[in-house]
Design a protein around this motif. Structure first.
Motif, PDB file in Angstrom:
ATOM      1  N   LEU A 134       0.825  -1.213   0.000  1.00 42.54           N
ATOM      2  CA  LEU A 134       0.000   0.000   0.000  1.00 42.54           C
ATOM      3  C   LEU A 134       0.860   1.264   0.000  1.00 42.54           C
ATOM      4  CD1 LEU A 134      -2.751  -1.116   2.528  1.00 42.54           C
ATOM      5  CD2 LEU A 134      -3.060  -0.786   0.072  1.00 42.54           C
TER       6      LEU A 134
ATOM      7  N   TRP B 133      -3.970  -0.037  -3.791  1.00 44.60           N
ATOM      8  CA  TRP B 133      -5.108   0.736  -3.273  1.00 44.60           C
ATOM      9  C   TRP B 133      -6.419   0.216  -3.846  1.00 44.60           C
ATOM     10  CZ3 TRP B 133      -2.448   6.002  -4.733  1.00 44.60           C
ATOM     11  CH2 TRP B 133      -1.335   6.190  -3.914  1.00 44.60           C
TER      12      TRP B 133
ATOM     13  N   LEU C 145      -4.313   3.989   4.276  1.00 46.51           N
ATOM     14  CA  LEU C 145      -4.362   4.705   3.004  1.00 46.51           C
ATOM     15  C   LEU C 145      -4.130   6.201   3.206  1.00 46.51           C
ATOM     16  CD1 LEU C 145      -7.381   2.978   1.197  1.00 46.51           C
ATOM     17  CD2 LEU C 145      -4.936   2.640   0.766  1.00 46.51           C
TER      18      LEU C 145
ATOM     19  N   GLN D  77      -0.830   8.003   2.726  1.00 47.33           N
ATOM     20  CA  GLN D  77      -0.323   8.244   1.375  1.00 47.33           C
ATOM     21  C   GLN D  77      -0.814   9.567   0.787  1.00 47.33           C
ATOM     22  OE1 GLN D  77       1.980   5.811   0.004  1.00 47.33           O
ATOM     23  NE2 GLN D  77       1.816   5.534   2.229  1.00 47.33           N
TER      24      GLN D  77
ATOM     25  N   LEU E 256      -5.908   7.467  -5.240  1.00 47.31           N
ATOM     26  CA  LEU E 256      -6.040   7.298  -3.792  1.00 47.31           C
ATOM     27  C   LEU E 256      -7.392   7.833  -3.317  1.00 47.31           C
ATOM     28  CD1 LEU E 256      -4.816   6.457  -1.086  1.00 47.31           C
ATOM     29  CD2 LEU E 256      -3.791   8.733  -0.928  1.00 47.31           C
TER      30      LEU E 256
END
Length: 223
Positions: free
Chosen positions: A112, A124, A143, A146, A158
């Protein structure tokens, strides 16, 4: 040993996957997917790791989805740990298309946050499709680390992945809107906007978020 017509077709298809012409490789992948055969799986996965053309890779993935999961899943899981970035990316992409949640443990935090953006983007997309019920919030928190990464396409990937998880992402978004990094804050604000209004364009959302951040706001005033 007698060589049947079916064997001859299989040999030709396997040879076609390595032809120098992309159109021939595409037809070969289509043929392999149209007539699934256990003998094709290893070659399909091997080819995914090196195939330079996107549309051929997509057909290779389709061909793999036509084979039994019991045959493709173990090999694809091994590929997610490959040293070759394209092998990892394509394996994750194919796992997302297969959609079997047995693959979830393979979507690691390392993938990830993979240094290769294509691998990370594939991870993702796969993660939001394979995440088990009840683990969505934990995934959203990972997540969210990021945010701010890469260019527009990477950031859009994303945001789309997070929005697909739904309202469970709200705590992770709120935390990210106060991050020290202005790129992270802007990206989180843009994703927040997309969650509230799925029809808004990402370009518009990110530019508005950048203005808010530049003015020293968090986007939470009055909310």
């Amino acid at each position: 040993m007698t060589v049947t017509g079916q064997d001859t077709d299989a040999i030709q298809a396997l040879q076609g996957l390595e032809d120098s012409r992309a159109s021939t490789r595409l037809r070969a992948a289509l043929a392999v997917g149209t007539t699934p055969d256990p003998r094709f799986v290893a070659k399909l996965i091997e080819r995914c790791a090196v195939e330079p053309e996107f549309f051929v890779r997509d057909m290779l993935t389709w061909a793999l989805t036509r084979h039994p999961v019991s045959m493709t899943l173990p090999a694809l899981l091994r590929e997610t740990r490959s040293e070759r970035a394209q092998a990892r990316s394509q394996a994750l992409h194919t796992l997302s298309k297969i959609g079997d949640r047995q693959a979830w443990p393979a979507v690691t935090r390392e993938l990830l946050s993979d240094a290769d953006e294509e691998v990370a983007r594939s991870a993702w997309r796969a993660s939001v499709l394979l995440v088990p019920e009840g683990e969505e919030s934990a995934l959203a928190a990972v997540l969210a680390t990021q945010f701010g990464r890469g260019g527009r396409e990477t950031q859009l990937s994303l945001s789309r992945a997070l929005v697909e998880l739904g309202e469970v992402i709200v705590p992770a978004l709120l935390a990210a809107t106060t991050a020290p990094d202005p790129r992270m804050r802007a990206h989180a604000l843009a994703t927040q906007r997309l969650l509230r209004d799925p029809d808004v364009g990402f370009e518009s959302a990110i530019e508005e978020a950048k203005r808010v951040v530049a003015l020293g706001g968090s986007g939470q005033e009055g909310r």
